[in-house]
Enzyme design. Structure first.
Site, short mmCIF file in Angstrom:
data_model
loop_
_atom_site.label_atom_id
_atom_site.label_comp_id
_atom_site.label_asym_id
_atom_site.label_seq_id
_atom_site.Cartn_x
_atom_site.Cartn_y
_atom_site.Cartn_z
N LYS A 49 0.81 -1.18 0.02
CA LYS A 49 0.06 -0.01 0.00
C LYS A 49 0.86 1.32 0.06
O LYS A 49 0.31 2.48 -0.06
CB LYS A 49 -0.98 0.17 1.06
CG LYS A 49 -2.04 -1.16 1.03
CD LYS A 49 -3.19 -1.02 1.86
CE LYS A 49 -4.26 -2.04 1.56
NZ LYS A 49 -3.89 -3.30 1.97
C1 LIG Z 1 -4.57 -4.16 1.48
C2 LIG Z 1 -3.89 -5.81 1.43
C3 LIG Z 1 -4.18 -6.84 0.59
C4 LIG Z 1 -5.32 -6.75 -0.29
O1 LIG Z 1 -5.29 -5.65 -1.41
P1 LIG Z 1 -6.69 -5.38 -2.18
O2 LIG Z 1 -6.04 -4.37 -3.30
O3 LIG Z 1 -7.24 -4.73 -1.12
O4 LIG Z 1 -7.13 -6.52 -2.69
C5 LIG Z 1 -3.31 -7.89 0.72
N1 LIG Z 1 -2.28 -8.03 1.75
C6 LIG Z 1 -1.89 -6.94 2.26
C7 LIG Z 1 -0.70 -7.03 3.17
C8 LIG Z 1 -2.65 -5.72 2.19
O5 LIG Z 1 -2.16 -5.02 3.25
#
Ligand SMILES: *Cc1c(COP(=O)(O)O)cnc(C)c1O
Length: 438
Positions: free
Chosen positions: A106
């Protein structure tokens, strides 16, 4: 380049408007109206390009209203860590997306979004106030992503006592332009207060408010960068199968967007934990959102994935069309714990629980569906979404070893928590916002 709403009842807008609005006025999600194409020479020469070069060229295709020099600067500041491709065996690769400040993918979205917001608000001459409710991971990426960015104030609401210790430390120790409000309530209460703020006309007249949630198009664009960088790091330009551990499906959507503009790929595997509405949709054609269930891969505990609307839009609402490009599977926590142990044994590699869900999906694909995408020899790239140290307890019991905590996580664990306690009541929030930011 214009952006349209997945609901089809809103005007096409520029990137800046789509980014600052977040959600389209008709309640849909913004998506590009046209799909620019990567040139043949871009793809042929991709192995000579580094992550920042790829990022700049991709963002240039979608964002017209910022000068090249400004855009380049945004890339230099936001994509300032690597995304190495680690090869586990002949066909199996892991794209490590956790080398940023909060140790999860993210960071790509949050850092890029913060700097584009800062550049876009320069025209307004006013500080932008980012208001976000968080249940954990998103908030820490936002806090770190917007930290110290000029012209931006960040206010995060989180439910008191309902986030993990590490998450709380990441949310509350940033300082500078980031303030954490500890709400005496649940995550839903936080979200309700934030929604009320966005729909409060008098507040919006006095403050320039914006959201930073995962549906923002400004987060999806930078998530395309690393897909192409994954292709760039293969031994030759091939058409890999990407496996994406998924919750809200933003990450997978970004991959589909990269495919739309010409990224070489054979297909996508959607890997989920027990929250399996999308694998179920792929199997049955019916989409049944439901309340989420808690799991050890908690960033994927989503019962009604918001980006599903974008996926349907990309495939013209045609189930058969979706299944041509996406295959899905879901896994229980006990299988995921075993998978973490097995990967450690087989490859001497430590995977976090989210990535381990992806690993299992590739194994199952190879066992039961090899050739599904019509390509038997395609390499696999599993997107590794988080660093294992963020899930120390789970990992240590699965591999019977301690996990080393990277310095950037250790530093924030040693800082003092700073938060403002807030009653679960909108009028209090409004009063506080006006006193602090007006
Ligand atoms: C947010 C997140 C996901 C999921 O990603 P999406 O884009 O919501 O499908 C998977 N793994 C981690 C560690 C995350 O922080």
């Amino acid at each position: 380049m214009k952006f349209i709403s997945t609901n089809g009842n809103a005007n096409a807008v520029s990137f800046g408007e789509a980014a600052l609005r977040g959600l389209a006025p008709d309640g849909g999600l913004y998506i590009p109206a046209q799909w620019p194409q990567l040139t043949e020479s871009f793809v042929e020469n991709i192995r000579e390009k580094n992550l920042q070069e790829i990022s700049f060229e991709l963002s240039r295709l979608f964002i017209e209203e910022l000068d090249s020099a400004v855009l380049r600067n945004i890339i230099v500041e936001s994509v300032n860590f690597d995304a190495p491709l680690v090869q586990l065996d002949d066909k199996l690769h892991v794209l490590e997306l956790f080398h940023g400040p909060t140790l999860a993918f993210k960071d790509f979205g949050a850092r890029f979004m913060s700097r584009t917001f800062s550049a876009l608000r320069e025209n307004t001459g006013q500080d932008l106030v980012i208001l976000a409710a968080t249940s954990g991971d998103t908030g820490s990426a936002v806090a770190q992503g917007f930290l110290g960015v000029e012209g931006i104030q960040v206010c995060l609401l989180y439910p008191s006592g309902k986030v993990s210790h590490i998450q709380e430390q990441q949310l509350t120790t940033a300082g500078q332009n980031v303030t954490a409000l500890e709400v005496e309530g649940t995550f839903d209460d936080c979200q309700r207060m934030v929604k009320q703020a966005f729909s409060d006309a008098s507040l919006n007249e006095q403050l320039l408010l914006s959201s930073a949630n995962s549906i923002n198009i400004a987060r999806l664009i930078p998530q395309m960068f690393y897909y192409l960088y994954g292709v760039a790091q293969l031994n030759e330009v091939e058409e890999p199968i990407f496996c994406v551990p998924s919750g809200n499906f933003g990450n997978l959507t970004a991959g589909l967007m990269a495919r739309k503009i010409g990224m070489p790929t054979s297909g996508f595997i959607a890997a989920t934990n027990a929250n399996d509405v999308v694998p179920e949709y792929l199997r049955t054609g019916s989409f049944n959102p439901r309340a989420s269930e808690p799991t050890i891969s908690n960033a994927m505990d989503v019962g009604n994935p918001s980006n599903f609307a974008r996926i349907l839009h990309l495939f013209e609402n045609d189930h058969h069309n979706v299944t041509q490009h996406i295959w899905g599977a879901s896994f229980s926590d006990s299988d995921t714990r075993k998978a973490i142990g097995k990967v450690y044994e087989d490859f001497d590699y430590v995977m976090d629980p989210h990535t381990a869900v992806g690993y299992q999906a590739v194994m199952q694909y190879q066992r039961t569906n090899q050739g599904y995408f019509g390509e038997d020899s395609a390499p696999f790239i599993i997107l590794s979404t988080a660093h294992p140290a963020k899930f120390g307890d789970v990992i240590e019991s699965a591999i019977k070893q301690k996990v080393t905590v990277p310095d950037r996580l250790a530093t924030c664990l040693n800082k003092e928590k700073q938060s403002i306690l807030m009653e679960n009541d909108y009028s209090n929030l409004k009063k506080w916002l006006l006193e602090k930011y007006k």
